[in-house]
Scaffold this motif. Structure first.
Motif, PDB file in Angstrom:
ATOM      1  N   SER A 136      42.306  29.703  52.229  1.00  0.00           N
ATOM      2  CA  SER A 136      41.025  29.773  52.936  1.00  0.00           C
ATOM      3  C   SER A 136      40.578  31.201  53.258  1.00  0.00           C
ATOM      4  O   SER A 136      41.329  31.985  53.840  1.00  0.00           O
ATOM      5  N   SER A 170      39.022  25.517  58.376  1.00  0.00           N
ATOM      6  CA  SER A 170      39.465  25.135  57.029  1.00  0.00           C
ATOM      7  C   SER A 170      40.974  24.987  57.032  1.00  0.00           C
ATOM      8  O   SER A 170      41.676  25.841  57.562  1.00  0.00           O
ATOM      9  N   TRP A 209      26.184  21.695  55.221  1.00  0.00           N
ATOM     10  CA  TRP A 209      25.211  22.225  56.181  1.00  0.00           C
ATOM     11  C   TRP A 209      25.658  22.090  57.634  1.00  0.00           C
ATOM     12  O   TRP A 209      24.847  22.173  58.561  1.00  0.00           O
ATOM     13  N   ASN A 267      38.360  31.824  55.443  1.00  0.00           N
ATOM     14  CA  ASN A 267      38.213  31.868  56.901  1.00  0.00           C
ATOM     15  C   ASN A 267      39.558  32.141  57.573  1.00  0.00           C
ATOM     16  O   ASN A 267      39.634  32.883  58.543  1.00  0.00           O
ATOM     17  N   VAL A 293      32.875  32.537  57.038  1.00  0.00           N
ATOM     18  CA  VAL A 293      32.911  33.166  55.714  1.00  0.00           C
ATOM     19  C   VAL A 293      32.584  32.124  54.645  1.00  0.00           C
ATOM     20  O   VAL A 293      33.050  30.988  54.725  1.00  0.00           O
ATOM     21  N   THR A 294      31.807  32.533  53.654  1.00  0.00           N
ATOM     22  CA  THR A 294      31.525  31.671  52.507  1.00  0.00           C
ATOM     23  C   THR A 294      31.493  32.503  51.224  1.00  0.00           C
ATOM     24  O   THR A 294      31.088  33.666  51.262  1.00  0.00           O
ATOM     25  N   PRO A 295      31.902  31.914  50.111  1.00  0.00           N
ATOM     26  CA  PRO A 295      31.707  32.614  48.844  1.00  0.00           C
ATOM     27  C   PRO A 295      30.232  32.588  48.423  1.00  0.00           C
ATOM     28  O   PRO A 295      29.818  33.320  47.544  1.00  0.00           O
ATOM     29  N   PRO A 344      34.174  27.696  57.853  1.00  0.00           N
ATOM     30  CA  PRO A 344      33.246  27.544  56.736  1.00  0.00           C
ATOM     31  C   PRO A 344      32.143  26.555  57.100  1.00  0.00           C
ATOM     32  O   PRO A 344      32.183  25.934  58.175  1.00  0.00           O
ATOM     33  N   GLU A 345      31.174  26.451  56.214  1.00  0.00           N
ATOM     34  CA  GLU A 345      30.125  25.432  56.352  1.00  0.00           C
ATOM     35  C   GLU A 345      30.435  24.335  55.344  1.00  0.00           C
ATOM     36  O   GLU A 345      30.697  24.622  54.173  1.00  0.00           O
ATOM     37  N   TYR A 346      30.441  23.101  55.812  1.00  0.00           N
ATOM     38  CA  TYR A 346      30.584  21.952  54.916  1.00  0.00           C
ATOM     39  C   TYR A 346      29.306  21.128  55.044  1.00  0.00           C
ATOM     40  O   TYR A 346      28.987  20.637  56.138  1.00  0.00           O
TER      41      TYR A 346
HETATM   42  C1  FNR Z   1      31.396  23.416  50.770  1.00  0.00           C
HETATM   43  N1  FNR Z   1      30.838  24.685  50.670  1.00  0.00           N
HETATM   44  C2  FNR Z   1      29.615  24.940  51.251  1.00  0.00           C
HETATM   45  N2  FNR Z   1      29.133  26.230  51.353  1.00  0.00           N
HETATM   46  C3  FNR Z   1      27.964  26.478  51.985  1.00  0.00           C
HETATM   47  O1  FNR Z   1      27.565  27.655  52.100  1.00  0.00           O
HETATM   48  N3  FNR Z   1      27.228  25.459  52.527  1.00  0.00           N
HETATM   49  C4  FNR Z   1      27.629  24.161  52.479  1.00  0.00           C
HETATM   50  O2  FNR Z   1      26.954  23.273  52.981  1.00  0.00           O
HETATM   51  C5  FNR Z   1      28.875  23.873  51.816  1.00  0.00           C
HETATM   52  N4  FNR Z   1      29.351  22.604  51.746  1.00  0.00           N
HETATM   53  C6  FNR Z   1      30.622  22.369  51.325  1.00  0.00           C
HETATM   54  C7  FNR Z   1      31.192  21.092  51.467  1.00  0.00           C
HETATM   55  C8  FNR Z   1      32.512  20.874  51.113  1.00  0.00           C
HETATM   56  C9  FNR Z   1      33.135  19.530  51.336  1.00  0.00           C
HETATM   57  C10 FNR Z   1      33.286  21.928  50.551  1.00  0.00           C
HETATM   58  C11 FNR Z   1      34.729  21.713  50.158  1.00  0.00           C
HETATM   59  C12 FNR Z   1      32.728  23.171  50.377  1.00  0.00           C
HETATM   60  C13 FNR Z   1      31.575  25.782  50.020  1.00  0.00           C
HETATM   61  C14 FNR Z   1      32.475  26.491  51.015  1.00  0.00           C
HETATM   62  O3  FNR Z   1      31.734  27.500  51.655  1.00  0.00           O
HETATM   63  C15 FNR Z   1      33.666  27.128  50.285  1.00  0.00           C
HETATM   64  O4  FNR Z   1      34.448  26.103  49.710  1.00  0.00           O
HETATM   65  C16 FNR Z   1      34.506  27.973  51.216  1.00  0.00           C
HETATM   66  O5  FNR Z   1      35.412  28.748  50.443  1.00  0.00           O
HETATM   67  C17 FNR Z   1      35.272  27.128  52.219  1.00  0.00           C
HETATM   68  O6  FNR Z   1      35.895  27.966  53.156  1.00  0.00           O
HETATM   69  P1  FNR Z   1      37.435  28.381  53.048  1.00  0.00           P
HETATM   70  O7  FNR Z   1      38.246  27.150  52.775  1.00  0.00           O
HETATM   71  O8  FNR Z   1      37.531  29.385  51.939  1.00  0.00           O
HETATM   72  O9  FNR Z   1      37.735  29.001  54.372  1.00  0.00           O
END
Ligand code: FNR
Length: 181
Positions: free
Chosen positions: A14, A9, A78, A16, A108-110, A74-76
């Protein structure tokens, strides 16, 4: 021991990156952790792979000289973010500096599922012929941190949830032994 962190990220706040900073501080007596600058990397271009920019040269050198690589992402949608895939694509060509390199994956994810789909996808990518990393086996080492909003301290930007920290302690110790043996 030197470990390079690749954080998927680019966001200032972030979670992460906050995990990377937490690991950097918490285990500073065990290893030096440097966060790689993947923001400066250009898009991978096969026409440039034999004559890359200084940013690519520095980045590949750091990874090549590290005892291990920690991927914190993070996961974007999937999968892994494009910036991370781009950073891995650079490593997969020419001198192929990831072959046999010890790697640990964390995320890490919220949200609820703790980046599980991204991590599964990442494992496949890391097994590809140009990468062939030496992955820390997932059993007991899957650092999938969910509900980040409750586990990180907003003021300090550090992971403070004690059970999670204890789990990370164990996985990091196993990664250190994995690198040594
Ligand atoms: C996400 N996020 C997300 N979360 C998840 O659990 N699965 C997913 O597929 C996605 N997809 C996704 C796509 C895009 C483009 C964004 C911007 C976000 C949410 C993501 O987990 C959340 O924004 C995190 O906080 C991103 O990590 P950082 O930036 O906090 O490290």
């Amino acid at each position: 021991m030197k470990i390079v962190a690749i954080v998927g990220s680019l966001r200032k706040g972030s979670y992460n990156l906050q995990l990377a900073r937490t690991i950097q501080e918490r285990y500073k007596d065990k290893f030096e952790l440097e966060v790689a600058d993947i923001r400066s990397l250009p898009y991978f271009d096969q026409d440039e792979e034999n004559n890359p920019s200084n940013a690519v040269i520095d980045y590949k050198k750091k990874v090549s000289q590290a005892d291990g690589v920690l991927i914190i992402t993070p996961e974007y949608n999937w999968s892994i973010p494009g910036v991370l895939k781009n950073a891995l694509d650079w490593l997969s060509r020419v001198d192929k500096v990831m072959i046999g390199k010890p790697v640990m994956i964390t995320g890490v994810t919220p949200g609820m599922l703790g980046t599980i789909r991204a991590q599964l996808h990442l494992r496949e990518i890391l097994a590809s012929p140009g990468i062939q990393a030496k992955l820390l086996p997932p059993a007991a080492n899957e650092v999938v941190i969910n509900a980040a909003g409750q586990k990180f301290d907003e003021a300090t930007g550090r992971l403070t949830d004690e059970p999670t920290l204890q789990f990370v302690d164990g996985a990091v110790d196993r990664f250190i032994s994995f690198i040594r043996h």
